[in-house]
Scaffold this motif. Structure first.
Motif, PDB file in Angstrom:
ATOM      1  N   UNK A  95      -6.531  -4.073  24.853  1.00 26.46           N
ATOM      2  CA  UNK A  95      -6.464  -4.977  23.697  1.00 26.46           C
ATOM      3  C   UNK A  95      -5.906  -6.346  24.104  1.00 26.46           C
ATOM      4  N   UNK A  96      -4.866  -6.311  24.907  1.00 25.74           N
ATOM      5  CA  UNK A  96      -4.297  -7.582  25.390  1.00 25.74           C
ATOM      6  C   UNK A  96      -5.339  -8.342  26.203  1.00 25.74           C
ATOM      7  N   UNK A  97      -5.973  -7.623  27.116  1.00 24.55           N
ATOM      8  CA  UNK A  97      -6.935  -8.293  28.001  1.00 24.55           C
ATOM      9  C   UNK A  97      -8.103  -8.891  27.219  1.00 24.55           C
ATOM     10  N   UNK A  98      -8.577  -8.138  26.231  1.00 29.13           N
ATOM     11  CA  UNK A  98      -9.714  -8.629  25.447  1.00 29.13           C
ATOM     12  C   UNK A  98      -9.352  -9.894  24.662  1.00 29.13           C
ATOM     13  N   UNK A  99      -8.208  -9.824  23.963  1.00 27.94           N
ATOM     14  CA  UNK A  99      -7.781 -11.004  23.189  1.00 27.94           C
ATOM     15  C   UNK A  99      -7.454 -12.184  24.107  1.00 27.94           C
ATOM     16  N   UNK A 100      -6.772 -11.866  25.176  1.00 33.28           N
ATOM     17  CA  UNK A 100      -6.325 -12.917  26.095  1.00 33.28           C
ATOM     18  C   UNK A 100      -7.529 -13.672  26.677  1.00 33.28           C
ATOM     19  N   UNK A 101      -8.520 -12.911  27.102  1.00 35.62           N
ATOM     20  CA  UNK A 101      -9.698 -13.521  27.729  1.00 35.62           C
ATOM     21  C   UNK A 101     -10.664 -14.112  26.690  1.00 35.62           C
ATOM     22  N   UNK A 102     -11.082 -13.277  25.736  1.00 37.28           N
ATOM     23  CA  UNK A 102     -12.177 -13.705  24.842  1.00 37.28           C
ATOM     24  C   UNK A 102     -11.721 -14.628  23.715  1.00 37.28           C
ATOM     25  N   UNK A 103     -10.437 -14.663  23.431  1.00 40.62           N
ATOM     26  CA  UNK A 103      -9.937 -15.557  22.367  1.00 40.62           C
ATOM     27  C   UNK A 103      -9.108 -16.714  22.941  1.00 40.62           C
TER      28      UNK A 103
END
Ligand SMILES: [Fe+2]
Length: 305
Positions: A128-136
């Motif tokens: 979840x962190x990685x997805x938000x961090x990268x894609x947002x």
């Protein structure tokens, strides 16, 4: 009007002849030129090559009433033709660059793909962190950087120095955010952790005493960043040694300290809060398990060349 058309506009050219590639060269039209093809307003409306304009100008100046006046007129016409051709050459060389799409177009920055899946760094950094961090978060820096660069280009074009200065903080923040995160993703790996080898390990021992001391120091500096920022291992090219540094916000390491970035640790809350809450030291403890030493070693080798 698109920029490249504006740059090609006759009003901007030197002499405003606007000779187009592929058209035959201007041919002086002595006498009987009248105003054919001259276009309105003298400097305007001359986008179809220099021939008619040149002929029209010469035609208005040279009126061959007799043999002698005709010869003098021809000389004057030749001189005028040379002048106009020089202007045409000047204008063409200026316009060639935007016509080739170098100045008239700009590459937009894009979000780089992660070299692994969002969940690949678990359990140390969750998906979840990685997805938000990268894609947002990273995506926002990229998008904002493109907007700022567009405005900056406009300000440059207008010669508006006040606007250029006003845009610099946003350029630093979003440009730094894009640079920093692009490095960060490659500094991490699901196969990371452990210690570096070879020349990098030797340099760490030389400059920090031991790998453990280096790790402790970079951890302490990163944990100690007030507010949001980054902890860095960088290379000081002038002194030929490794250095640890902390940067605030998204200040890019090289752009603000001169150190070449080798390893960056993002200590913004968006990098760890969903998993580690407010306990930044736990995030720092975990991140050493996914440090991609191969990537850090490659960066070290590259900056020493
Ligand atoms: Fe971040």
């Amino acid at each position: 009007m698109p920029q490249f058309l504006r740059l090609l506009s006759p009003e901007r050219g030197c002499g405003a002849v606007g000779q187009s590639p592929g058209l035959p060269p201007p041919r002086p039209r002595i006498g009987n030129g009248g105003n054919r093809g001259r276009g309105r307003g003298g400097r305007r409306g001359r986008s179809h090559g220099g021939g008619y304009v040149l002929g029209a100008r010469l035609g208005t100046r040279v009126q061959p009433d007799g043999p002698s006046s005709s010869a003098a007129g021809i000389l004057r016409a030749q001189r005028a033709a040379i002048t106009m051709l020089c202007r045409a050459a000047c204008s063409s060389s200026r316009n060639l660059v935007p016509a080739l799409g170098v100045l008239g177009s700009r590459q937009k920055h894009t979000l780089p793909d992660l070299p692994y899946d969002y969940g690949a760094l678990e359990p140390h950094i969750n998906a979840q962190i990685m997805q938000l961090h990268h894609s947002k978060h990273h995506a926002a820096y990229v998008n904002n950087l493109n907007v700022v660069e567009e405005k900056y280009q406009e300000a440059l074009k207008k010669g508006d120095v006040t606007a250029q200065v006003a845009l610099q903080p946003a350029l630093k923040f979003n440009g730094g955010g894009h640079i920093n995160h692009s490095i960060f993703w490659t500094n991490l790996s699901p196969n990371g952790g452990g210690e570096p080898k070879g020349e990098l390990l030797e340099a760490i021992k030389r400059d920090f005493g031991s790998f453990e001391k280096f790790k402790e120091k970079l951890t302490a500096v990163s944990v100690g960043v007030q507010g949001s920022g980054w902890g860095w291992l960088g290379f000081n090219k002038e002194q030929g040694r490794l250095q640890i540094a902390a940067c605030s916000n998204q200040d890019p390491l090289q752009g603000t300290t001169g150190l070449v970035p080798l390893l960056g640790i993002d200590v913004w809350e968006h990098a760890y809060y969903l998993q580690y809450k407010n306990v930044r030291p736990d995030y720092l403890k975990a991140i050493w398990n996914v440090i991609n030493w191969e990537n850090v070693t490659e960066r070290y080798a590259a900056c020493k060349k």
